[in-house]
Write an enzyme that holds these catalytic residues in place. Structure first.
Site, PDB file in Angstrom:
ATOM      1  N   GLY A 130       0.804  -1.218   0.000  1.00  0.00           N
ATOM      2  CA  GLY A 130       0.000   0.000   0.000  1.00  0.00           C
ATOM      3  C   GLY A 130       0.837   1.268   0.000  1.00  0.00           C
ATOM      4  N   HIS A 131       0.143   2.401  -0.090  1.00  0.00           N
ATOM      5  CA  HIS A 131       0.805   3.709  -0.178  1.00  0.00           C
ATOM      6  C   HIS A 131       1.639   4.010   1.056  1.00  0.00           C
ATOM      7  CE1 HIS A 131      -2.004   5.636   2.631  1.00  0.00           C
ATOM      8  NE2 HIS A 131      -2.935   4.912   2.040  1.00  0.00           N
ATOM      9  N   ASN A 132       2.748   4.693   0.842  1.00  0.00           N
ATOM     10  CA  ASN A 132       3.658   5.178   1.887  1.00  0.00           C
ATOM     11  C   ASN A 132       4.373   4.064   2.653  1.00  0.00           C
ATOM     12  OD1 ASN A 132       1.677   7.346   1.334  1.00  0.00           O
ATOM     13  ND2 ASN A 132       2.920   8.484   2.773  1.00  0.00           N
TER      14      ASN A 132
END
Length: 182
Positions: A130-132
């Site tokens: 997922g993001h980050n």
């Protein structure tokens, strides 16, 4: 709507943005889409049906079939009226040297910060990052691992198959998590 004639060139049956930078020693196989601003380093192999956007790839990286790198992740807010607003994402994905990404994987771009994959990381098939997220050096993620947003794996972490790590969790250096752990 994208004007494909102005933005993309058709190269060996792949759409490659005129604004992407790909080292001449790297190979892009058929039916790929390489978007604006993508940078691909030396001796990389991007196998068939891969989509890459918003990503900087270092040297000696292999990305296997049907993977998507740098797409918009699952970030949203629900406003006072009950409607959903998708959060714009402005981060990128950075992939270090000597990384292997298996088939059918997804790696989301960062929301504000970047999504980072360290050096010598091995990612099996059907993995979602997922993001980050930040993946340290020398990590191994077995098949069907799922990392929600903003997960951090420090160096030398091994995740067995079907492991799920929730938002904002840090897994310490040299940790091992058995398969099917939640």
């Amino acid at each position: 709507c994208i004007d494909f004639d102005d933005e993309y060139d058709l190269v060996d049956n792949s759409l490659i943005s005129k604004y992407a930078e790909i080292d001449s020693s790297s190979k892009i196989l058929g039916n790929c889409v390489i978007g604006r601003g993508v940078k691909i380093g030396k001796k990389c192999i991007v196998k068939s049906n891969v989509v890459i956007n918003n990503t900087i790839i270092s040297d000696n990286v292999i990305i296997c079939e049907n993977s998507t790198i740098g797409s918009t992740g699952f970030g949203f807010d629900i406003n006072n009226l009950g409607s959903v607003n998708i959060n714009p994402q402005i981060g990128i994905v950075f992939i270090g040297n000597n990384v292997h990404i298996g088939a059918n994987c997804t790696i989301d771009r960062g929301l504000i910060d970047d999504t980072v994959i360290g050096r010598y990381v091995m990612i099996d098939n059907q993995v979602h990052i997922g993001h980050n997220c930040v993946i340290g050096d020398f990590c191994i993620l077995a098949g069907q691992v799922g990392l929600s947003g903003s997960v951090k794996l420090e160096d030398n972490v091994i995740l067995g198959g079907d492991v799920s790590i929730k938002d904002n969790i840090i897994i310490g250096k040299n940790s091992m998590i058995a398969g099917a752990s939640k």
